[in-house]
Design a protein around this motif. Structure first.
Motif, PDB file in Angstrom:
ATOM      1  N   PHE A  33     -18.491  54.597  47.722  1.00  0.00           N
ATOM      2  CA  PHE A  33     -19.473  55.253  48.590  1.00  0.00           C
ATOM      3  C   PHE A  33     -20.813  55.361  47.864  1.00  0.00           C
ATOM      4  O   PHE A  33     -21.859  55.027  48.429  1.00  0.00           O
ATOM      5  N   ALA A  34     -20.795  55.798  46.606  1.00  0.00           N
ATOM      6  CA  ALA A  34     -22.032  55.943  45.838  1.00  0.00           C
ATOM      7  C   ALA A  34     -22.701  54.587  45.609  1.00  0.00           C
ATOM      8  O   ALA A  34     -23.922  54.462  45.742  1.00  0.00           O
ATOM      9  N   LEU A  35     -21.928  53.577  45.266  1.00  0.00           N
ATOM     10  CA  LEU A  35     -22.475  52.245  45.007  1.00  0.00           C
ATOM     11  C   LEU A  35     -23.096  51.639  46.259  1.00  0.00           C
ATOM     12  O   LEU A  35     -24.190  51.077  46.218  1.00  0.00           O
ATOM     13  N   ARG A  36     -22.408  51.738  47.381  1.00  0.00           N
ATOM     14  CA  ARG A  36     -22.858  51.065  48.609  1.00  0.00           C
ATOM     15  C   ARG A  36     -23.947  51.822  49.352  1.00  0.00           C
ATOM     16  O   ARG A  36     -24.726  51.225  50.081  1.00  0.00           O
ATOM     17  N   THR A  37     -23.993  53.160  49.214  1.00  0.00           N
ATOM     18  CA  THR A  37     -24.981  53.937  49.965  1.00  0.00           C
ATOM     19  C   THR A  37     -26.145  54.406  49.117  1.00  0.00           C
ATOM     20  O   THR A  37     -27.194  54.748  49.649  1.00  0.00           O
ATOM     21  N   GLY A  38     -25.959  54.469  47.797  1.00  0.00           N
ATOM     22  CA  GLY A  38     -26.990  55.022  46.933  1.00  0.00           C
ATOM     23  C   GLY A  38     -26.983  56.533  46.929  1.00  0.00           C
ATOM     24  O   GLY A  38     -27.881  57.163  46.391  1.00  0.00           O
ATOM     25  N   ILE A  39     -25.966  57.139  47.520  1.00  0.00           N
ATOM     26  CA  ILE A  39     -25.830  58.592  47.602  1.00  0.00           C
ATOM     27  C   ILE A  39     -24.492  58.964  46.970  1.00  0.00           C
ATOM     28  O   ILE A  39     -23.459  58.409  47.344  1.00  0.00           O
ATOM     29  N   ALA A  40     -24.512  59.883  46.041  1.00  0.00           N
ATOM     30  CA  ALA A  40     -23.251  60.321  45.419  1.00  0.00           C
ATOM     31  C   ALA A  40     -22.398  61.044  46.458  1.00  0.00           C
ATOM     32  O   ALA A  40     -22.916  61.805  47.280  1.00  0.00           O
ATOM     33  N   ALA A  41     -21.113  60.782  46.426  1.00  0.00           N
ATOM     34  CA  ALA A  41     -20.196  61.487  47.326  1.00  0.00           C
ATOM     35  C   ALA A  41     -20.230  62.971  46.980  1.00  0.00           C
ATOM     36  O   ALA A  41     -20.176  63.329  45.802  1.00  0.00           O
ATOM     37  N   PRO A  42     -20.340  63.838  47.971  1.00  0.00           N
ATOM     38  CA  PRO A  42     -20.418  65.276  47.694  1.00  0.00           C
ATOM     39  C   PRO A  42     -19.173  65.775  46.959  1.00  0.00           C
ATOM     40  O   PRO A  42     -18.073  65.277  47.186  1.00  0.00           O
ATOM     41  N   ALA A  65     -29.094  60.505  55.637  1.00  0.00           N
ATOM     42  CA  ALA A  65     -28.911  59.342  56.516  1.00  0.00           C
ATOM     43  C   ALA A  65     -30.084  59.190  57.461  1.00  0.00           C
ATOM     44  O   ALA A  65     -30.707  58.135  57.536  1.00  0.00           O
ATOM     45  N   ALA A  66     -30.349  60.240  58.222  1.00  0.00           N
ATOM     46  CA  ALA A  66     -31.492  60.305  59.132  1.00  0.00           C
ATOM     47  C   ALA A  66     -31.615  59.126  60.088  1.00  0.00           C
ATOM     48  O   ALA A  66     -32.702  58.736  60.456  1.00  0.00           O
ATOM     49  N   ARG A 113     -25.769  58.008  61.713  1.00  0.00           N
ATOM     50  CA  ARG A 113     -25.281  56.813  61.031  1.00  0.00           C
ATOM     51  C   ARG A 113     -26.122  56.545  59.794  1.00  0.00           C
ATOM     52  O   ARG A 113     -27.329  56.708  59.811  1.00  0.00           O
ATOM     53  N   GLY A 114     -25.458  56.119  58.725  1.00  0.00           N
ATOM     54  CA  GLY A 114     -26.147  55.716  57.503  1.00  0.00           C
ATOM     55  C   GLY A 114     -25.871  54.240  57.250  1.00  0.00           C
ATOM     56  O   GLY A 114     -24.906  53.683  57.769  1.00  0.00           O
ATOM     57  N   GLN A 115     -26.702  53.625  56.459  1.00  0.00           N
ATOM     58  CA  GLN A 115     -26.545  52.198  56.163  1.00  0.00           C
ATOM     59  C   GLN A 115     -26.166  52.008  54.703  1.00  0.00           C
ATOM     60  O   GLN A 115     -26.419  52.870  53.874  1.00  0.00           O
ATOM     61  N   ILE A 116     -25.598  50.849  54.405  1.00  0.00           N
ATOM     62  CA  ILE A 116     -25.362  50.510  53.010  1.00  0.00           C
ATOM     63  C   ILE A 116     -26.637  49.874  52.467  1.00  0.00           C
ATOM     64  O   ILE A 116     -27.467  49.380  53.234  1.00  0.00           O
ATOM     65  N   ARG A 117     -26.808  49.909  51.168  1.00  0.00           N
ATOM     66  CA  ARG A 117     -28.043  49.396  50.580  1.00  0.00           C
ATOM     67  C   ARG A 117     -27.848  48.011  49.998  1.00  0.00           C
ATOM     68  O   ARG A 117     -26.737  47.644  49.601  1.00  0.00           O
ATOM     69  N   GLY A 122     -21.057  46.884  56.430  1.00  0.00           N
ATOM     70  CA  GLY A 122     -20.542  48.227  56.272  1.00  0.00           C
ATOM     71  C   GLY A 122     -21.556  49.268  56.656  1.00  0.00           C
ATOM     72  O   GLY A 122     -22.653  48.967  57.123  1.00  0.00           O
ATOM     73  N   GLY A 123     -21.181  50.487  56.453  1.00  0.00           N
ATOM     74  CA  GLY A 123     -22.026  51.617  56.763  1.00  0.00           C
ATOM     75  C   GLY A 123     -21.220  52.890  56.689  1.00  0.00           C
ATOM     76  O   GLY A 123     -20.069  52.892  56.253  1.00  0.00           O
ATOM     77  N   TRP A 124     -21.825  53.942  57.122  1.00  0.00           N
ATOM     78  CA  TRP A 124     -21.126  55.215  57.152  1.00  0.00           C
ATOM     79  C   TRP A 124     -21.701  56.041  58.278  1.00  0.00           C
ATOM     80  O   TRP A 124     -22.808  55.796  58.752  1.00  0.00           O
ATOM     81  N   ALA A 125     -20.925  56.994  58.728  1.00  0.00           N
ATOM     82  CA  ALA A 125     -21.342  57.805  59.861  1.00  0.00           C
ATOM     83  C   ALA A 125     -20.821  59.218  59.704  1.00  0.00           C
ATOM     84  O   ALA A 125     -19.725  59.434  59.185  1.00  0.00           O
ATOM     85  N   LEU A 126     -21.622  60.171  60.165  1.00  0.00           N
ATOM     86  CA  LEU A 126     -21.186  61.558  60.254  1.00  0.00           C
ATOM     87  C   LEU A 126     -20.587  61.735  61.641  1.00  0.00           C
ATOM     88  O   LEU A 126     -21.212  61.356  62.643  1.00  0.00           O
ATOM     89  N   LEU A 127     -19.402  62.288  61.703  1.00  0.00           N
ATOM     90  CA  LEU A 127     -18.716  62.430  62.978  1.00  0.00           C
ATOM     91  C   LEU A 127     -19.065  63.746  63.653  1.00  0.00           C
ATOM     92  O   LEU A 127     -19.580  64.678  63.024  1.00  0.00           O
ATOM     93  N   ASP A 128     -18.760  63.822  64.941  1.00  0.00           N
ATOM     94  CA  ASP A 128     -19.210  64.945  65.763  1.00  0.00           C
ATOM     95  C   ASP A 128     -18.490  66.265  65.512  1.00  0.00           C
ATOM     96  O   ASP A 128     -18.829  67.267  66.120  1.00  0.00           O
ATOM     97  N   ASP A 129     -17.527  66.318  64.606  1.00  0.00           N
ATOM     98  CA  ASP A 129     -16.845  67.582  64.341  1.00  0.00           C
ATOM     99  C   ASP A 129     -17.598  68.456  63.335  1.00  0.00           C
ATOM    100  O   ASP A 129     -17.217  69.596  63.089  1.00  0.00           O
TER     101      ASP A 129
END
Length: 172
Positions: free
Chosen positions: A62-71, A110-111, A142-146, A154-161
């Protein structure tokens, strides 16, 4: 086809040589037995982690592909990864839950609004992820991979819950 046969023969030869060396060590002395057991344990541990990656693999991916450390609050609900083939092709997908504060931080990072899409995009193992999630994966942000190459998706997304993140990556 010839490359696969050659690789298979090389692997079989290596295993036969290792078995012979282990047998020789076993018969040599008690220290040889200990070396043999330690060698088998190390190889077994590496093989286990290759087939069933630990949570740290998904955090690092997650950190490598998004540039954001996993919380740090991330708790994995679903994890699945294919073993890389000879060409380095593999897929990784996971769902993890985070605290409300980390969810809000990821939403700012993500924004990219999901534009009301019904489902989180792609995901090779989406049906398994939805089973672990307990419903349809509905993306809010939705977030993108870098720095992705043409063979990476690939990518990542925040879900509605309000607490779950869906991350996927495929390299073909």
């Amino acid at each position: 086809m010839i490359a696969k046969v050659t690789l298979g023969l090389l692997l079989l030869g290596t295993m036969a040589l290792a078995a012979y060396a282990c047998r020789w060590l076993w018969l040599k002395s008690p220290y040889g037995r200990m070396a043999c057991v330690v060698g088998i344990a190390v190889v077994g541990y590496q093989a286990w982690n290759a087939v069933f990656p630990p949570s740290s693999f998904y955090r690092d991916e997650f950190a490598l592909r998004t540039g954001i450390a996993a919380p740090p609050s991330a708790r994995f609900v679903f994890k699945h990864a294919s073993f890389p083939d000879l060409h380095g092709d593999y897929a990784a997908e996971c769902l993890f839950r985070v605290s409300k504060a980390d969810y809000a931080w990821l939403a700012r990072a993500a924004a990219i609004p999901a534009d009301g899409e019904k489902r989180s995009e792609y995901g090779l193992y989406r049906s398994q992820a939805e089973a672990a999630y307990g419903g349809v994966l509905r993306a809010v942000v939705r977030g993108q991979i870098r720095a992705r190459a043409g063979d990476q998706h690939g990518g990542w997304a925040l879900l509605d819950d309000g607490k779950t993140v869906h991350f996927w990556f495929v390299q073909t």
